[in-house]
Design a protein around this motif. Structure first.
Motif, PDB file in Angstrom:
ATOM      1  N   ASN A 196       0.805  -1.232   0.000  1.00 31.11           N
ATOM      2  CA  ASN A 196       0.000   0.000   0.000  1.00 31.11           C
ATOM      3  C   ASN A 196       0.838   1.282   0.000  1.00 31.11           C
ATOM      4  OD1 ASN A 196      -2.444  -1.519   0.159  1.00 31.11           O
ATOM      5  ND2 ASN A 196      -2.079  -1.774   2.362  1.00 31.11           N
ATOM      6  N   VAL A 197       2.126   1.142  -0.322  1.00 34.60           N
ATOM      7  CA  VAL A 197       2.994   2.324  -0.424  1.00 34.60           C
ATOM      8  C   VAL A 197       3.821   2.212  -1.699  1.00 34.60           C
ATOM      9  CG1 VAL A 197       4.886   3.646   0.589  1.00 34.60           C
ATOM     10  CG2 VAL A 197       3.156   2.622   2.079  1.00 34.60           C
ATOM     11  N   TYR A 198       3.640   3.146  -2.609  1.00 37.21           N
ATOM     12  CA  TYR A 198       4.446   3.181  -3.831  1.00 37.21           C
ATOM     13  C   TYR A 198       5.820   3.781  -3.532  1.00 37.21           C
ATOM     14  CZ  TYR A 198       0.354   2.218  -6.798  1.00 37.21           C
ATOM     15  OH  TYR A 198      -0.737   1.638  -7.403  1.00 37.21           O
ATOM     16  N   GLY A 199       6.816   3.322  -4.265  1.00 33.24           N
ATOM     17  CA  GLY A 199       8.132   3.942  -4.155  1.00 33.24           C
ATOM     18  C   GLY A 199       8.126   5.331  -4.777  1.00 33.24           C
ATOM     19  N   LEU A 200       7.385   5.466  -5.907  1.00 30.06           N
ATOM     20  CA  LEU A 200       7.352   6.741  -6.630  1.00 30.06           C
ATOM     21  C   LEU A 200       5.981   6.992  -7.239  1.00 30.06           C
ATOM     22  CD1 LEU A 200       8.734   9.223  -8.088  1.00 30.06           C
ATOM     23  CD2 LEU A 200       9.183   7.633  -9.982  1.00 30.06           C
ATOM     24  N   LEU A 201       5.528   8.233  -7.121  1.00 29.03           N
ATOM     25  CA  LEU A 201       4.381   8.731  -7.877  1.00 29.03           C
ATOM     26  C   LEU A 201       4.847   9.923  -8.692  1.00 29.03           C
ATOM     27  CD1 LEU A 201       1.482   8.714  -5.210  1.00 29.03           C
ATOM     28  CD2 LEU A 201       1.798   7.114  -7.114  1.00 29.03           C
ATOM     29  N   GLN A 202       4.201  10.134  -9.845  1.00 27.86           N
ATOM     30  CA  GLN A 202       4.554  11.284 -10.681  1.00 27.86           C
ATOM     31  C   GLN A 202       3.311  12.082 -11.029  1.00 27.86           C
ATOM     32  OE1 GLN A 202       8.051  11.155 -13.351  1.00 27.86           O
ATOM     33  NE2 GLN A 202       7.389   9.073 -13.802  1.00 27.86           N
ATOM     34  N   HIS A 203       3.400  13.376 -10.820  1.00 30.17           N
ATOM     35  CA  HIS A 203       2.317  14.253 -11.247  1.00 30.17           C
ATOM     36  C   HIS A 203       2.335  14.314 -12.768  1.00 30.17           C
ATOM     37  CE1 HIS A 203      -0.228  17.806 -11.638  1.00 30.17           C
ATOM     38  NE2 HIS A 203      -0.572  17.647 -10.376  1.00 30.17           N
ATOM     39  N   THR A 208       7.147  14.518 -18.025  1.00 31.39           N
ATOM     40  CA  THR A 208       8.123  14.679 -19.112  1.00 31.39           C
ATOM     41  C   THR A 208       9.293  15.589 -18.744  1.00 31.39           C
ATOM     42  OG1 THR A 208       6.875  16.529 -20.057  1.00 31.39           O
ATOM     43  CG2 THR A 208       6.338  14.315 -20.858  1.00 31.39           C
ATOM     44  N   ASN A 209       9.468  15.918 -17.471  1.00 33.48           N
ATOM     45  CA  ASN A 209      10.534  16.846 -17.087  1.00 33.48           C
ATOM     46  C   ASN A 209      11.912  16.360 -17.524  1.00 33.48           C
ATOM     47  OD1 ASN A 209       8.845  18.734 -15.954  1.00 33.48           O
ATOM     48  ND2 ASN A 209       9.176  18.096 -13.846  1.00 33.48           N
ATOM     49  N   THR A 210      12.196  15.075 -17.282  1.00 28.68           N
ATOM     50  CA  THR A 210      13.504  14.539 -17.664  1.00 28.68           C
ATOM     51  C   THR A 210      13.644  14.493 -19.178  1.00 28.68           C
ATOM     52  OG1 THR A 210      13.785  13.245 -15.630  1.00 28.68           O
ATOM     53  CG2 THR A 210      14.993  12.505 -17.575  1.00 28.68           C
ATOM     54  N   MET A 211      12.571  14.120 -19.872  1.00 27.65           N
ATOM     55  CA  MET A 211      12.604  14.108 -21.337  1.00 27.65           C
ATOM     56  C   MET A 211      12.937  15.492 -21.882  1.00 27.65           C
ATOM     57  SD  MET A 211       9.132  11.943 -22.062  1.00 27.65           S
ATOM     58  CE  MET A 211       9.138  12.362 -23.804  1.00 27.65           C
ATOM     59  N   VAL A 264      -2.194  12.232  -6.798  1.00 24.73           N
ATOM     60  CA  VAL A 264      -0.855  11.844  -6.363  1.00 24.73           C
ATOM     61  C   VAL A 264      -0.328  12.701  -5.220  1.00 24.73           C
ATOM     62  CG1 VAL A 264      -0.230  10.774  -8.559  1.00 24.73           C
ATOM     63  CG2 VAL A 264       0.164  13.222  -8.231  1.00 24.73           C
ATOM     64  N   ASP A 265      -0.641  13.997  -5.209  1.00 24.59           N
ATOM     65  CA  ASP A 265      -0.144  14.837  -4.117  1.00 24.59           C
ATOM     66  C   ASP A 265      -0.795  14.451  -2.794  1.00 24.59           C
ATOM     67  OD1 ASP A 265      -2.512  15.738  -5.218  1.00 24.59           O
ATOM     68  OD2 ASP A 265      -2.115  17.860  -4.868  1.00 24.59           O
ATOM     69  N   ALA A 278       7.035  16.263  -8.775  1.00 26.26           N
ATOM     70  CA  ALA A 278       6.034  17.326  -8.945  1.00 26.26           C
ATOM     71  C   ALA A 278       6.741  18.670  -9.004  1.00 26.26           C
ATOM     72  CB  ALA A 278       5.007  17.267  -7.819  1.00 26.26           C
ATOM     73  N   GLY A 279       6.204  19.662  -8.291  1.00 27.72           N
ATOM     74  CA  GLY A 279       6.785  20.997  -8.315  1.00 27.72           C
ATOM     75  C   GLY A 279       6.292  21.814  -7.157  1.00 27.72           C
ATOM     76  N   GLU A 280       6.527  23.128  -7.230  1.00 27.39           N
ATOM     77  CA  GLU A 280       6.218  23.992  -6.089  1.00 27.39           C
ATOM     78  C   GLU A 280       4.731  24.097  -5.813  1.00 27.39           C
ATOM     79  OE1 GLU A 280       4.841  26.238  -9.198  1.00 27.39           O
ATOM     80  OE2 GLU A 280       6.878  25.463  -9.143  1.00 27.39           O
ATOM     81  N   PHE A 281       3.885  23.714  -6.794  1.00 26.50           N
ATOM     82  CA  PHE A 281       2.438  23.828  -6.604  1.00 26.50           C
ATOM     83  C   PHE A 281       1.917  22.890  -5.515  1.00 26.50           C
ATOM     84  CE2 PHE A 281       3.546  21.209 -10.256  1.00 26.50           C
ATOM     85  CZ  PHE A 281       2.924  19.998  -9.996  1.00 26.50           C
ATOM     86  N   ILE A 282       2.704  21.908  -5.125  1.00 26.71           N
ATOM     87  CA  ILE A 282       2.284  20.985  -4.058  1.00 26.71           C
ATOM     88  C   ILE A 282       2.347  21.667  -2.684  1.00 26.71           C
ATOM     89  CG2 ILE A 282       2.688  18.719  -2.995  1.00 26.71           C
ATOM     90  CD1 ILE A 282       1.665  18.602  -5.849  1.00 26.71           C
ATOM     91  N   PHE A 283       3.113  22.749  -2.567  1.00 30.33           N
ATOM     92  CA  PHE A 283       3.215  23.442  -1.284  1.00 30.33           C
ATOM     93  C   PHE A 283       1.846  23.871  -0.755  1.00 30.33           C
ATOM     94  CE2 PHE A 283       7.793  24.235  -2.189  1.00 30.33           C
ATOM     95  CZ  PHE A 283       8.313  23.861  -0.960  1.00 30.33           C
TER      96      PHE A 283
END
Length: 437
Positions: A196-203, A208-211, A264-265, A278-283
């Motif tokens: 019940n715990v993922y290692g990683l989630l992506q918004h 595509t940030n790395t791409m 995801v957040d 994610a990014g600063e919008f999660i704050f």
């Protein structure tokens, strides 16, 4: 004609001319014959509508309330749109059809380019009373289109990995170094995943940030002018992420995340994932301990590059939240006055949600204090300063929205197991090449 009749005729002509002149003057003042300005001295009030993607309660409404309290003659209303395909279509429709949309915020260069092509963004470079380059710094130039500004960058852009520090400590893992890679991400995710715990989630906005950072360094096209969308680094990134979905089970399968619309957040803040891209919008949620209570510290890591020997990788960041004036607005002068006020300090109530103003007229220390006020103990200060407030070479992806959409259509087929990897890369390059031609 006798003298008496001549005098009467002349008087009637003069009165008619005066009346017509008066009607013409009222026509302009009311904005029916020419754009109204914020200096309207008549009784009519100007109403502006600002479209943005941030929920009103996360700062925009406080900004609007502050403006309205200070400006009796120009009232602003905020309209929220979701920054996804459907939400952007809603905004574009409003801009094109003349619905109330005097000001609008763009979150990617490709979306802004599309609106410039549609003729709905005012050229702000023609304004002589505000120097965007001077106020916003050198990163602002990344938003120029044909060497002109069609919007004003207003905030510092930040994209990074959010990390559950307690889960890292329990797994014996350090906060990642600034130059970590997707191989590191994969190993961290394997060690951090639990029932019940993922290692990683992506918004979705960060998928595509790395791409994008990779092709920004390599170049969108090769030396011979052909598409670079089939490069080996993208291939390695896609393969790694596919393995994490279907082999390691450390991140959700793409189709599952897509169809379920995973929050995801929220999941990260509830402890259902150890890492979040994610990014600063999660704050705005992370700082809201009433609705999103959590008892762990949050650490930060940079957007990972594909491999350790990768050169010229660039980071998503710089400046963003580009505020444009609708070229179809009847109140462009008033909209421009609001835009300058917003950029040079009016947007400060947004800082508590992670939107740090980029204007040199704003005290960044004050903005950071607003961001962390009352929640200082919820963050790992060392990684916060290094990553969130660090300085990295950034980019804005400069390819048309049609190319971005075509690319997404192809990689989705791969992550939905409807197409193999080599075909995916070949199709992305082919469709990009067709657009270049």
């Amino acid at each position: 004609m006798n003298k008496k009749k001549w005098l009467v005729s002349t008087l009637c002509f003069v009165i008619a001319a005066v009346l017509l002149a008066g009607c013409g003057a009222n026509n302009d003042a009311n904005g029916n014959g020419a754009p109204a300005s914020s200096g309207n001295s008549g009784s009519e009030k100007i109403k502006l509508t600002l479209w943005g993607a941030v929920p009103a309660e996360a700062g925009p409404q406080a900004v609007i309330d502050a403006w309205n309290a200070e400006n009796a003659d120009v009232k602003v209303e905020y309209v929220r749109y979701v920054n996804d395909d459907a939400g952007n279509l809603k905004l574009d429709t409003a801009l094109m059809t003349g619905q109330e949309s005097d000001l609008f915020i763009n979150y990617t260069l490709t979306r802004l380019q599309k609106r410039v092509d549609a003729g709905v963004a005012v050229d702000l470079s023609a304004k002589t009373d505000y120097n965007i380059d001077d106020q916003m710094g050198p990163d602002a130039a990344l938003w120029k289109i044909n060497d002109k500004y069609y919007g004003m960058p207003t905030k510092k852009n930040m994209a990074f990995f959010w990390l559950n520090k307690k889960m890292l400590d329990d797994a014996g893992l350090p906060v990642p170094p600034l130059d970590w890679t997707w191989d590191d991400v994969q190993q961290y995710a394997i060690k951090l995943k639990k029932d019940n715990v993922y290692g990683l989630l992506q918004h979705d906005a960060s998928f595509t940030n790395t791409m994008d950072g990779t092709v920004a360094g390599l170049g969108v096209t090769k030396a011979d002018g052909t598409s670079n969308f089939n490069n080996d680094l993208w291939k390695k990134y896609f393969q790694t992420l596919h393995d994490m979905m279907f082999k390691d089970k450390s991140t959700p399968e793409y189709g599952e995340q897509l169809t379920s619309k995973m929050p995801v957040d929220t999941m990260f803040l509830k402890g259902e994932a150890a890492m979040l891209n994610a990014g600063e919008f999660i704050f705005r949620n992370a700082n809201n301990l009433t609705e999103f209570p959590h008892d762990f510290q949050i650490a930060f890591a940079t957007t990972p590059r594909v491999s350790a020997d990768q050169k010229d990788f660039k980071y998503p960041g710089g400046v963003g939240d580009v505020l444009s004036v609708n070229a179809k607005s009847k109140n462009q002068d008033a909209a421009w006055k609001f835009a300058k006020w917003y950029a040079d300090g009016g947007m400060l109530p947004m800082a508590s949600g992670g939107r740090i103003p980029s204007s040199k007229s704003v005290d960044s220390k004050q903005a950071i204090e607003l961001l962390l006020k009352g929640v200082e103990d919820k963050y790992d200060v060392d990684s916060l300063n290094k990553v969130v407030f660090g300085s990295f070479e950034s980019f804005q992806l400069s390819v048309p929205q049609q190319v971005v959409d075509a690319r997404k259509e192809e990689y989705e087929k791969y992550f939905l197991n409807k197409q193999d990897l080599d075909t995916t890369l070949a199709n992305m390059a082919k469709r990009h090449q067709e657009y270049i031609k």
